[in-house]
Design a protein around this motif. Structure first.
Motif, PDB file in Angstrom:
ATOM      1  N   ALA B 395       0.795  -1.089  -0.203  1.00 43.36           N
ATOM      2  CA  ALA B 395       0.111  -0.245   0.005  1.00 43.36           C
ATOM      3  C   ALA B 395       0.814   1.064   0.058  1.00 43.36           C
ATOM      4  O   ALA B 395       0.589   2.469  -0.735  1.00 43.36           O
ATOM      5  N   PHE B 396       1.887   1.179   0.994  1.00 48.35           N
ATOM      6  CA  PHE B 396       2.743   2.464   1.093  1.00 48.35           C
ATOM      7  C   PHE B 396       3.560   2.514  -0.227  1.00 48.35           C
ATOM      8  O   PHE B 396       3.606   4.021  -0.963  1.00 48.35           O
ATOM      9  N   GLY B 397       3.985   1.733  -0.970  1.00 49.00           N
ATOM     10  CA  GLY B 397       4.731   1.823  -2.543  1.00 49.00           C
ATOM     11  C   GLY B 397       3.691   1.927  -3.437  1.00 49.00           C
ATOM     12  O   GLY B 397       4.233   2.100  -4.843  1.00 49.00           O
ATOM     13  N   THR B 398       2.500   2.085  -3.115  1.00 47.28           N
ATOM     14  CA  THR B 398       1.320   1.968  -4.063  1.00 47.28           C
ATOM     15  C   THR B 398       1.597   0.910  -5.103  1.00 47.28           C
ATOM     16  O   THR B 398       1.569   1.210  -6.431  1.00 47.28           O
ATOM     17  N   VAL B 399       1.954  -0.269  -4.886  1.00 41.41           N
ATOM     18  CA  VAL B 399       2.375  -1.390  -5.862  1.00 41.41           C
ATOM     19  C   VAL B 399       0.960  -2.134  -5.943  1.00 41.41           C
ATOM     20  O   VAL B 399       0.553  -2.346  -7.177  1.00 41.41           O
ATOM     21  N   GLY B 400       0.147  -2.630  -5.004  1.00 43.11           N
ATOM     22  CA  GLY B 400      -1.018  -3.437  -5.254  1.00 43.11           C
ATOM     23  C   GLY B 400      -0.859  -4.960  -5.231  1.00 43.11           C
ATOM     24  O   GLY B 400      -1.711  -5.424  -5.679  1.00 43.11           O
TER      25      GLY B 400
END
Lengths: 135, 454
Positions: B395-400
Motif C-alpha cells: 500500500a505504501f509503495g502503491t504497488v498493489g
C-alpha cells in the motif's frame, strides 16, 4: 526577560576573556564571532555561542538580542564595530559597551550613543603610569 | 502573452504551497471517484456498493495502487470499470504532472540566478513553461498507452480468441493500468493466465518500466536521441542504472528463491521461469500485477519483494515508493562514510548535505510509517507478520500486490490501507518537494560538537 543578560560580539582575546569571566560568574552570556575556529575553541566553556557576521538588524534579532540585553562590542575592526553599533541603535538596545582601538574609533562610538567605551592600550598605559607615579 | 501570464500565475499558486495544492487535488479526485463508484450504476448487481469499498477502490485507483477488496471484473459494471480506468489515468497523469512541475520549480528555485543561462542549456526541462511540460506528458502517455493497447489487443485476439471489441477493451484497460503502474486487472488472478506468454508479459513489462522511470528521465532520453549533447544529469544516470540493477538483481534472486517452488515457478519451463521472475521483479516496482501466486511465495521471496516495493521507481513517474534515487543517495552516503571520505561523491559530483538529509528524512519516515501501520494491522487482523508487512509495504509503495488478504481485512484494516495508499502516493512526493523548497535563511551558525554514533 531577555534571553541573554549579556551578548559579547567579537571574541578575540578581549571578548573571549570577558565572556568567560561572565559565564563563570553565572550570567547568561551569548558569544558571537565570525571566525568558526574561534567559536569552536570556546565551545567547551560557553553554552550559547554563534558564528555570525552580526552587523545587521536581522541577524541580531535572530540571535535573540533584545533591548534589555547588554551588548559588548569586542572587535577592533572599526567598520565592523561601527556598523554593529548602528544596527544595535536601530534595534533600540538600551546599553552598548564597546572597545575602541583608536581615538577616532572612540569618537565615532561616542557619537553613536555607546554607553561606555574603553581603549585598552590607552587605559592600560594610564594605569601603569599611575602605578609608576606612586612608587 | 496572456497565456504566459496565466501559466506563471498558476505556477506561483502551486509554488505557494505545493504540498497542499497536490494533496487537495488528489483528495478531490478520490472523493468524486468514491461518489461515482458508490452509485448503483457502478456495480454489476445494480445495487449500490458500501461506501468503504467505494472509497477503498477509488483511493486505490487514484493513487495507482491496485489493491482491491472486491474483484474488479465481477463486482463492477462497465461504468464502474471505466470510472476506475479514468481514476487511474487522472491519478497517473496527476502524479506525473505535479511531480514534474515540482521538480521544475525546485530546479529553478535552487539554481542561483547567475547560473540560469547555463542551466538552460543542460537541464532544458527547467525552462519549459508548465503548459508545455504537461502537454509533453500527455502526448508521451498517449503514445505509450496506444502502443501497448495495440500489442495486447492483437495478442488477445489472436491467441485467446477474444472478440475484437473485447480484446480492445481488455488491452486498453491493462495498458492504462500498466503504464500508470496501477496493477488493476480484469481477471481475479491478475496476470497469472499469461505467465508463460511473452507476447502479453513483455508489452506489460515494457509499459510498466517506461511509466516507472519517471518523466524527467524520459525527457532527457528523448533529448539525447534528438540531439547529441554533453552529459547526462546525475539524476538520470542514478535512476537508469539503479532501475537496471534492481530489475535484473530482483529477477535473478526471485528465480533462484522460487526455482523449485511447486506452487509458483516450479511447474514452468526454464524460459517461463525467467519470464515470470522478470515480470514479478518489474511489477514489484510498482505495478502490482502478478503472474504467479504471491501468497504461495517463500518467505525470502516476500522479503525480497518487500524491499523492491519499498524502493519503488523513478521520480515524477507513475511509480511509488521512496524512489530509486532516494535509496541510491543513502547508498552513496554509506559508501563515503565507510571509506572515510570528507564529502559524499556521486558519479564525480558532490552531494549537498541538504540533499542527504532529505533522503534520510524520506526513507526514515517511510520506514516509520510502514512499521507503524504494520503494527496496527497485526493488532486488528488475524494474519501473520509476513503477510501484513507485505500488505502495508504494498500500500505504501502503491504497488498493489497482495498475498491475498486484502479482501478479508476488517474495516479498520481497510482504513489503515487507504491512509497508507494516500500517504505513500503523496507523502514522499510532497514531503520531498516541501523539504527541497523549504528555505529558512538563518543568519548565524552555532559551534560544532560531535555526538557519539554507533
Amino acid at each position: 526577560m531577555a534571553r541573554f543578560d549579556i551578548a559579547v560580539i567579537g571574541l578575540g582575546r578581549f571578548g573571549a576573556a570577558l565572556a568567560l569571566r561572565l559565564e563563570g560568574a553565572g550570567r547568561r552570556v551569548l558569544g558571537v564571532d565570525i571566525d568558526e575556529a574561534v567559536v569552536d575553541g570556546l565551545a567547551e566553556d560557553i553554552e550559547h555561542l554563534a558564528i555570525a557576521e552580526a552587523r545587521d538588524e536581522e541577524t541580531l534579532r535572530q540571535l535573540g538580542i533584545t533591548p534589555d540585553t547588554i551588548v559588548v562590542l569586542g572587535m577592533t575592526n572599526v567598520a565592523a564595530s561601527l556598523m554593529t553599533a548602528t544596527a544595535l541603535n536601530e534595534l533600540g538596545i538600551h546599553e552598548v559597551w564597546a572597545k575602541a582601538g583608536s581615538r577616532q574609533h572612540y569618537e565615532a562610538l561616542l557619537r553613536l550613543g555607546v554607553t561606555r567605551i574603553i581603549q585598552p592600550e590607552r587605559d592600560a598605559g594610564l594605569s601603569m603610569a599611575d602605578d609608576l607615579l606612586q612608587r | 502573452m496572456a497565456q504566459g501570464t496565466m501559466n506563471t500565475h498558476l505556477l506561483n499558486r502551486l509554488v505557494a504551497n505545493p504540498a497542499r495544492t497536490v494533496m487537495m487535488g488528489f483528495a478531490t479526485v478520490i472523493a468524486l471517484g468514491t461518489l461515482a463508484l458508490w452509485t448503483p450504476l457502478a456495480a454489476e448487481t445494480g445495487e449500490s456498493t458500501d461506501v468503504l469499498t467505494a472509497l477503498f477502490t477509488a483511493t486505490s485507483a487514484t493513487c495507482v495502487t491496485g489493491l482491491t477488496t472486491v474483484d474488479t471484473a465481477t463486482h463492477w459494471s462497465t461504468f464502474g470499470e471505466v470510472t476506475i480506468l479514468a481514476l487511474i489515468q487522472i491519478g497517473g497523469l496527476g502524479v506525473m504532472s505535479a511531480a514534474t512541475l515540482l521538480v521544475m520549480v525546485i530546479g529553478r528555485r535552487l539554481a542561483a540566478p547567475a547560473n540560469v543561462l547555463t542551466s538552460a542549456e543542460s537541464r532544458a526541462i527547467f525552462h519549459r513553461t508548465p503548459g508545455d511540460v504537461v502537454l509533453g506528458i500527455v502526448w508521451f502517455t498517449l503514445a505509450v498507452e496506444v502502443a501497448t493497447t495495440l500489442a495486447l489487443s492483437v495478442r488477445l485476439r489472436v491467441a485467446y480468441h477474444d472478440g475484437w471489441s473485447e480484446a480492445l477493451y481488455s488491452g486498453l484497460f491493462h495498458a492504462i493500468s500498466a503504464f500508470n503502474n496501477a496493477g488493476f486487472a480484469l481477471q481475479a488472478d491478475s496476470a497469472v493466465p499469461w505467465v508463460e506468454d511473452p507476447w502479453m508479459c513483455v508489452p506489460i513489462m515494457a509499459s510498466v518500466m517506461v511509466g516507472g522511470l519517471g518523466f524527467p528521465v524520459w525527457w532527457e532520453v528523448l533529448r539525447h536521441w534528438r540531439q547529441q549533447f554533453r552529459r547526462w544529469t546525475t539524476h538520470a544516470r542514478i535512476v537508469l542504472w539503479g532501475s537496471l540493477v534492481l530489475w535484473i538483481g530482483g529477477a535473478g534472486a526471485l528465480a533462484a528463491f522460487e526455482w523449485r517452488n511447486e506452487d509458483t515457478l516450479g511447474p514452468l519451463g526454464t524460459g517461463g521461469k525467467f519470464l515470470a521472475a522478470a515480470f514479478q521483479s518489474v511489477a514489484a516496482r510498482t505495478a502490482g500485477f502478478n503472474s504467479i501466486d504471491i501468497g504461495a511465495l517463500h518467505e525470502e521471496s516476500l522479503l525480497l519483494l518487500d524491499g523492491l516495493m519499498f524502493i519503488g521507481g523513478g521520480n515524477a513517474g507513475t511509480a511509488g515508493g521512496i524512489k530509486v534515487s532516494t535509496f541510491a543517495l543513502l547508498g552513496f552516503v554509506i559508501w563515503a562514510e565507510l571509506r572515510g571520505e570528507p564529502s559524499v561523491r556521486v558519479l564525480r559530483r558532490r552531494l549537498s548535505p541538504e540533499n542527504m538529509r532529505q533522503a534520510l528524512t524520506v526513507v526514515l519516515l517511510g520506514v516509520g510509517l510502514v512499521g507503524g501501520s504494520t503494527a496496527i494491522l497485526l493488532v486488528v487482523t488475524p494474519f501473520t507478520l509476513d503477510a501484513v508487512l507485505f500488505e502495508a509495504i504494498s500500500a505504501f509503495g502503491t504497488v498493489g500486490m497482495s498475498t491475498g488478504i486484502t479482501g478479508r481485512l476488517p474495516p479498520s484494516g481497510e482504513v489503515i490501507l487507504i491512509g497508507m495508499m494516500f500517504l505513500g502516493r503523496l507523502g514522499p512526493l510532497t514531503l520531498g518537494a516541501a523539504l527541497a523548497l523549504r528555505h529558512r535563511p538563518r543568519r548565524f551558525e552555532v559551534p560544532h560538537e560531535r555526538v557519539l554514533v554507533g
